[in-house]
Design an enzyme around this catalytic site. Sequence first.
Site, PDB file in Angstrom:
ATOM      1  CG  ASN A  23     -12.932   0.206   4.798  1.00  0.00           C
ATOM      2  OD1 ASN A  23     -11.962   1.103   4.968  1.00  0.00           O
ATOM      3  ND2 ASN A  23     -13.470  -1.081   4.547  1.00  0.00           N
ATOM      4  CG  ASN A  83     -15.742   3.210   4.227  1.00  0.00           C
ATOM      5  OD1 ASN A  83     -16.823   3.431   4.315  1.00  0.00           O
ATOM      6  ND2 ASN A  83     -15.424   2.089   2.725  1.00  0.00           N
ATOM      7  CE1 TYR A 131      -4.085  -3.910   5.339  1.00  0.00           C
ATOM      8  CE2 TYR A 131      -4.543  -4.747   8.044  1.00  0.00           C
ATOM      9  CZ  TYR A 131      -3.676  -4.669   6.108  1.00  0.00           C
ATOM     10  OH  TYR A 131      -3.168  -6.082   5.633  1.00  0.00           O
ATOM     11  CG  HIS A 144      -7.401   4.067   1.197  1.00  0.00           C
ATOM     12  ND1 HIS A 144      -8.252   6.109   1.320  1.00  0.00           N
ATOM     13  CD2 HIS A 144      -7.974   3.613   1.108  1.00  0.00           C
ATOM     14  CE1 HIS A 144      -9.279   5.384   1.556  1.00  0.00           C
ATOM     15  NE2 HIS A 144      -8.925   3.723   1.552  1.00  0.00           N
ATOM     16  CE1 TYR A 194      -4.429  -2.776   0.183  1.00  0.00           C
ATOM     17  CE2 TYR A 194      -2.853  -3.529   2.167  1.00  0.00           C
ATOM     18  CZ  TYR A 194      -3.489  -2.838   0.761  1.00  0.00           C
ATOM     19  OH  TYR A 194      -4.468  -4.297   1.035  1.00  0.00           O
TER      20      TYR A 194
END
Length: 190
Positions: free
Chosen positions: A67, A113, A65, A19, A14
Amino acid sequence: MKLIAGLGNPGSQYEYTRHNIGFMAVDKIAKEFLIPMELEKKHKAIVGKGMMGNEKVLLVKPQTYMNLSGESIRSLADYYNMDPEDMIIIFDDISLDVGQLRIRKKGSAGGHNGIKSIIAHLGTNEFPRIKIGVGERLPGQDLADHVLARFPKAQSKDVEKAVEDACEAAFLMVKEDIDKAMNQYNGKQK
């Protein structure tokens, strides 16, 4: 003490994705202010404790993570007895052009989120935030594919500048006040 949290997803797959621009901003702050970061398993976060000017700060990269970011933020808020007003959350925003910042004192999740999770865990939306523009998705493109994609090389200077601006804005918010940071960075084009 102020808590500055950058949102993102853990793991090398990631890194440098849209994000994870919140993680990039916290890494920049840690580097600028020489704040060592280390994993604190009980809070599910990589945390750094140090100073920004005359103010104690807690730098945070939740490892839950995106969310589930609220789990980590709530754990730290409870442990350090912090009010939401003493937090600054840095995260990606697809409704802003790449590199553009928008600072807010409070607000809704706007479909993000990570912010939904923080609002749910804190029971309020009244915490300051720095949104960093990552650009809109292409027509017909899946949102997850867009935010989990890496920035193209052509945008690297804009991304670098946005991360630098977010670092400076956070310092201004810690050192002086949010209104000054909003006046300086909101609406400013890259």
